[in-house]
Scaffold this motif. Structure first.
Motif, PDB file in Angstrom:
ATOM      1  N   GLY A  69       0.965  -1.301   0.178  1.00 13.49           N
ATOM      2  CA  GLY A  69      -0.100   0.055   0.011  1.00 13.49           C
ATOM      3  C   GLY A  69       0.853   1.114  -0.034  1.00 13.49           C
ATOM      4  N   LEU A  70       1.858   1.151   0.647  1.00 11.60           N
ATOM      5  CA  LEU A  70       2.698   2.292   0.735  1.00 11.60           C
ATOM      6  C   LEU A  70       3.598   2.518  -0.624  1.00 11.60           C
ATOM      7  N   GLU A  71       3.580   1.454  -1.432  1.00 14.12           N
ATOM      8  CA  GLU A  71       4.426   1.522  -2.638  1.00 14.12           C
ATOM      9  C   GLU A  71       3.028   2.176  -3.744  1.00 14.12           C
ATOM     10  N   VAL A  72       2.039   1.997  -3.480  1.00  9.21           N
ATOM     11  CA  VAL A  72       0.828   2.506  -4.334  1.00  9.21           C
ATOM     12  C   VAL A  72       0.785   4.176  -4.092  1.00  9.21           C
ATOM     13  N   ARG A 111       4.270  -3.121 -11.771  1.00 10.69           N
ATOM     14  CA  ARG A 111       5.347  -2.642 -10.672  1.00 10.69           C
ATOM     15  C   ARG A 111       4.870  -3.341  -9.375  1.00 10.69           C
ATOM     16  N   SER A 112       3.517  -3.190  -9.223  1.00 15.02           N
ATOM     17  CA  SER A 112       3.129  -3.704  -7.734  1.00 15.02           C
ATOM     18  C   SER A 112       3.180  -5.197  -7.743  1.00 15.02           C
ATOM     19  N   LEU A 404      15.163  -1.087   0.702  1.00 21.04           N
ATOM     20  CA  LEU A 404      14.170  -1.570  -0.161  1.00 21.04           C
ATOM     21  C   LEU A 404      13.472  -0.369  -1.252  1.00 21.04           C
ATOM     22  N   SER A 405      13.250   0.631  -0.945  1.00 17.05           N
ATOM     23  CA  SER A 405      12.814   1.501  -1.550  1.00 17.05           C
ATOM     24  C   SER A 405      13.753   2.225  -2.690  1.00 17.05           C
ATOM     25  N   ALA A 586       1.281  11.692   2.722  1.00 13.34           N
ATOM     26  CA  ALA A 586       2.702  12.130   2.359  1.00 13.34           C
ATOM     27  C   ALA A 586       3.489  10.987   2.712  1.00 13.34           C
ATOM     28  N   SER A 587       4.319  10.353   2.119  1.00  8.85           N
ATOM     29  CA  SER A 587       5.186   9.181   2.407  1.00  8.85           C
ATOM     30  C   SER A 587       6.707   9.420   2.723  1.00  8.85           C
TER      31      SER A 587
END
Length: 589
Positions: A69-72, A111-112, A404-405, A586-587
């Motif tokens: 979900g963070l990636e989305v 990508r997900s 990871l990111s 915001a991430s």
């Protein structure tokens, strides 16, 4: 020579299977844990024999879904940057072309899916190739699950850039295979006789190594390998080459490249790839077993008493298990117990053991909750805080998953780069792409568009255009005006001046600045608020500013100015609401 090649490729694949057996077994286990299959049949049988409930409290799925979900929430768009000012317009065209390919292939979903394999099994991959479509050559993205990929087991780098070979396993029905290879019937029959299996790359649910005689399916390999400093490919089955040659894809310098892009999240000392679930195995097992033990302890009773205190121990245990159970003690047992000064029957308390199990289980839950996603990263401050404070805590929480990111973004940029290389190589004809990033509607961008002499004259200053027309003796309707004299947005000429990067999400700090300016309200000119708005697209800002200028320049347009101010105020209110929502999501990037 071909037999030698196929023999070598088959040996390489078998070497991969042998070297990565343990890693693939762990990857299968990681997927099972993510799906909630965390107890083996042997463990379930043993728990039932003891009378303990087989409990699974799946914290792994929750962790993986949170990170996905963070990636989305952190999805970005590709953007091409010019290396010099004169290539700014070309960079915009390159950006539009790459975004068109991404939208055409549903890149966000791809990508997900890769990120899911990235987190659980440890690696994933995408192939950036070309294929013939209705409108000409299209750039295609093909995502392969981790269990359809293989690679050089001596590769140590997370992006597999040091691998001598990479490949894909594809299962085809016999009919489809024979449609592509009409003379392959005898080849299939020889493969059907071999049936030893490896679970990872086999067709579900049957497990056969080179072919599946029951379902009449064959396993095809597509291997990309290095040779003489370049990349080559071969499509083959065991013992036979189907097709192959030098890679048809080249980079910016004209050198052959491998279109299969792979990325791993972690690499161990034995070059094995693994995901973050490895760190959760023991903790998840502890949570399950302690919860099962605690439930068993709560529903069970230990007793102690004088022999013969009850007529039947079995009946006594059965009554204890009931909510309204009743136990009768014999008179003889009371007399015997009184003589020795002890109780004839009692229940031994086990509250301390149950409390210890619950405490240790809670500590295990907290430990697994701290892996990857934590309260700071989720923006859970526990108190009312400004957007800047939330952002600061999130940036601190991002440190734990920064690696990871970073690998995910490196993989994404490499995919964008290959997309652009395919566009440059195969989009040689005039091409129009539809871009939908304009609120007013879709717009079309022309690539490799021929420019006629008439269009070229129209872009010149009037005096210069008139001079050229007189020198060439051009007259209205002259056929020479329709002759092409150049190419607009030539893709081939753009790549050396383009650097592919990612566009980050809006900076939350801009939203805070806009929020602070909004406190001044009507005391500030509308132009200031429009320029500071972090939510409005640039073209929308330019349109609003132009309308304001026109209204203010017309003294008779007071009503129009008032209407414009009302529209600006409404836009500002909507923008403020959107900015606050953006701050919440915001991430930290």
């Amino acid at each position: 020579m071909e037999d030698d090649l196929i023999s070598r490729l088959a040996s390489q694949f078998e070497a991969y299977e042998s070297a990565t057996y343990d890693a693939r077994q762990e990857a299968e286990r990681a997927r099972d844990y993510r799906d909630g299959n965390q107890l083996t049949s042997k463990e379930v049988t043993e728990l039932k024999r003891r009378g303990q409930p087989p409990v699974v409290n799946n914290r792994v799925r929750r962790k993986i879904e949170w990170l996905k979900g963070l990636e989305v929430k952190q999805r970005t768009d590709p953007k091409a940057f010019p290396r010099s000012p004169q290539h700014a317009e070309g960079a915009e065209c390159a950006t539009d072309a790459i975004r068109f390919v991404c939208d055409n292939n549903d890149w966000d979903t791809i990508r997900s899916d890769v990120y899911d394999n990235f987190l659980v099994e440890g690696f994933g991959g995408v192939e950036v190739v070309h294929e013939q479509g209705r409108r000409g050559v299209e750039v295609a993205l093909r995502q392969y699950p981790w269990d359809r990929l293989f690679y050089d087991p001596h590769s140590r780098r997370p992006d597999f850039s040091d691998a001598r070979y990479k490949g894909v396993v594809i299962w085809l029905d016999e009919d489809d295979f024979l449609a592509e290879n009409p003379k392959g019937k005898a080849q299939l029959e020889s493969l059907y006789t071999e049936s030893r299996g490896q679970e990872t790359h086999d067709d579900r649910p049957s497990f056969y190594h080179w072919a599946d005689p029951k379902r009449r399916r064959v396993r095809i390999f597509l291997t990309w390998y290095k040779k003489d400093g370049g990349w080559y490919w071969c499509k083959w089955i065991k013992g036979h080459k189907l097709d192959g040659g030098q890679s048809p894809y080249v980079d910016e310098d004209g050198l052959s490249v491998c279109p299969l892009i792979m990325q791993a999240s972690h690499v161990g000392r034995d070059n094995e790839r693994y995901g973050i679930v490895r760190d959760m195995f023991d903790i998840q097992d502890e949570i399950n077993k302690r919860r099962s033990k605690a439930l068993f302890g709560i529903s069970s009773r230990q007793t102690m008493g004088v022999k013969g205190a009850v007529d039947s121990v079995t009946d006594m245990k059965r009554e204890l298990a009931k909510a309204d159970g009743h136990i009768e003690i014999t008179a003889e047992a009371l007399e015997d117990a009184a003589r020795v000064g002890m109780r004839p029957f009692e229940i031994i308390p086990t509250n301390d053991q149950i409390a210890a199990q619950m405490q240790l289980m809670q500590e295990a839950k907290e430990e697994i909750d701290m892996l990857g996603a934590n309260a700071a990263l989720a923006g859970e401050t526990g108190e009312s805080a400004s957007g800047r404070a939330v952002l600061a805590r999130q940036q601190g929480g991002m440190i734990e998953i920064a690696s990871l990111s970073d690998k995910l973004h490196s993989f994404t940029r490499e995919v964008y780069r290959h997309i652009w290389m395919r566009i440059k190589q195969f989009w040689t004809e005039e091409r129009w792409v539809r871009v939908t990033d304009d609120e007013a509607g879709a717009r079309f961008v022309g690539l490799n568009r021929p420019i006629t002499l008439e269009e070229a004259l129209g872009k010149m200053p009037p005096e210069q255009a008139q001079m050229v027309a007189m020198q060439a003796r051009l007259v209205p309707g002259d056929p020479r005006l329709q002759a092409p004299v150049g190419v607009e947005n030539s893709v081939e000429e753009l790549d050396v001046d383009i650097v592919i990067e990612e566009v980050p999400d809006r900076v939350t700090l801009e939203g805070e600045i806009f929020e602070a300016l909004m406190k001044y309200g009507p005391t500030l000119p509308p132009q200031v608020l429009i320029e500071a708005d972090p939510v409005l697209p640039q073209k929308k800002k330019e349109k609003l500013l132009e309308m304001l200028q026109q209204a203010q320049a017309n003294p008779a347009g007071e009503l129009q100015t008032q209407g414009m101010q009302a529209q600006v105020a409404k836009t500002q209110a909507e923008a403020e609401k959107t900015a606050i929502e953006a701050q919440r999501l915001a991430s930290g990037y």
